[in-house]
Design a protein around this motif. Structure first.
Motif, PDB file in Angstrom:
ATOM      1  N   GLU A 116       0.798  -1.401   0.154  1.00 10.55           N
ATOM      2  CA  GLU A 116       0.031   0.089  -0.166  1.00 10.55           C
ATOM      3  C   GLU A 116       0.981   1.131   0.017  1.00 10.55           C
ATOM      4  OE1 GLU A 116      -2.378   2.620  -0.201  1.00 10.55           O
ATOM      5  OE2 GLU A 116      -3.353   0.851   0.196  1.00 10.55           O
ATOM      6  N   LEU A 133     -11.281  -6.194   7.284  1.00 12.33           N
ATOM      7  CA  LEU A 133     -10.066  -6.848   6.606  1.00 12.33           C
ATOM      8  C   LEU A 133      -9.590  -7.936   7.461  1.00 12.33           C
ATOM      9  CD1 LEU A 133      -7.296  -4.718   5.109  1.00 12.33           C
ATOM     10  CD2 LEU A 133      -6.699  -6.315   7.068  1.00 12.33           C
ATOM     11  N   LEU A 191      -7.058  -4.656  -2.367  1.00  8.33           N
ATOM     12  CA  LEU A 191      -7.600  -3.348  -2.032  1.00  8.33           C
ATOM     13  C   LEU A 191      -7.944  -2.498  -3.154  1.00  8.33           C
ATOM     14  CD1 LEU A 191      -5.490  -2.572   1.190  1.00  8.33           C
ATOM     15  CD2 LEU A 191      -7.741  -4.135   0.954  1.00  8.33           C
ATOM     16  N   ASP A 205      -2.857  -3.308  -2.482  1.00  9.66           N
ATOM     17  CA  ASP A 205      -3.674  -2.453  -2.969  1.00  9.66           C
ATOM     18  C   ASP A 205      -3.423  -2.458  -4.593  1.00  9.66           C
ATOM     19  OD1 ASP A 205      -5.113   0.184  -3.424  1.00  9.66           O
ATOM     20  OD2 ASP A 205      -3.168   1.514  -3.211  1.00  9.66           O
ATOM     21  N   TYR A 233     -11.273  -9.423  -2.534  1.00  4.25           N
ATOM     22  CA  TYR A 233     -11.300  -7.839  -2.485  1.00  4.25           C
ATOM     23  C   TYR A 233     -12.144  -7.165  -1.626  1.00  4.25           C
ATOM     24  CZ  TYR A 233     -15.721  -6.693  -4.402  1.00  4.25           C
ATOM     25  OH  TYR A 233     -17.220  -6.821  -4.764  1.00  4.25           O
ATOM     26  N   LYS A 288     -12.295   0.345  -0.824  1.00  2.00           N
ATOM     27  CA  LYS A 288     -12.125   1.412   0.166  1.00  2.00           C
ATOM     28  C   LYS A 288     -13.295   2.139   0.033  1.00  2.00           C
ATOM     29  CE  LYS A 288      -7.161   1.763  -0.612  1.00  2.00           C
ATOM     30  NZ  LYS A 288      -5.912   2.316  -1.296  1.00  2.00           N
TER      31      LYS A 288
END
Length: 229
Positions: free
Chosen positions: A13, A113, A83, A57, A103, A106
């Protein structure tokens, strides 16, 4: 005295506040966590210390999360939770096609999570326990549980880990309509029904790879594996 091996999670991320929050929550859950902030660093980290799961991500510097997933899965299969900032079905299908297992869009809660990561690791352990299982043969469909390989009419189909798990579960209940909520519970290990779209997307992928006639939709209920006797 028996010791418990600490599971390793790679968090990829580039937004530092999100990365720090995810890492802190997973460490609080008892995992060893490594953080990478871009695509090349993520692939290097996965090679250096192979993780038990990856929280990844989609939008990253260097190259994106889809490319990270492709490269990592090509070397060693590993559960991946992607993500994404967009709730777009095309992005989801591409992610699943390159080997992502699940998945989250956001913004998400850290509690959810953590629950998704727990579920991925439970599934990975369950799959390891199938090492000696006998193949399932249904009509022209053959599912080798031990080798995690699928053939239909003699042709091998290349499935992602989650696609394989879903197909195997349907095959263990042939011609039985399984509700989406039950599939989420049995295959994904989710306790709620908030991810029925995930089931639908995986079914689409299975039909694309194995034939549209293999899985029957019962609208408003779920899916059944249709095989010849």
């Amino acid at each position: 005295m028996e010791t418990t091996v600490q599971r390793r999670i790679l968090v990829v991320e580039d937004e530092r506040t999100i990365a720090d929050s995810v890492a802190a929550r997973l460490r609080a859950e008892g995992y060893a966590v490594e953080v990478a902030g871009d695509g090349p660093a993520a692939v290097a980290a996965a090679r250096r210390t192979p993780p038990d799961a990856i929280v990844l991500d989609v939008m990253l510097p260097g190259f994106d999360g889809l490319e990270v997933c492709r490269r990592v899965q090509a070397e060693r299969p590993v559960p991946v939770l992607m993500l994404t900032a967009r709730d777009d079905e095309t992005d989801l299908l591409v992610g699943l096609a390159v080997g992502a297992d699940d998945y989250l869009t956001k913004p998400f809660s850290m509690r959810e999570l953590a629950a998704r990561v727990h579920a991925l690791l439970r599934r990975a352990q369950r799959n390891a326990d199938r090492a000696g299982a006998a193949p399932l043969c249904l009509g022209d469909l053959e599912i080798n549980l031990a080798e995690r390989r699928v053939r239909r009419a003699g042709a091998e189909a290349h499935l992602t880990p989650t696609e394989f798990d879903l197909l195997a579960h349907l095959a263990q209940h042939p011609r039985t309509v399984l509700p989406r909520e039950r599939l989420l519970s049995d295959v994904w290990g989710w306790a709620d029904a908030s991810g029925t779209r995930t089931v639908d997307s995986h079914i689409k992928a299975l039909r694309r790879k194995l034939g549209a006639d293999l899985i029957r939709t019962v609208h408003g209920v779920g899916y059944a594996l249709e095989v010849t006797r």
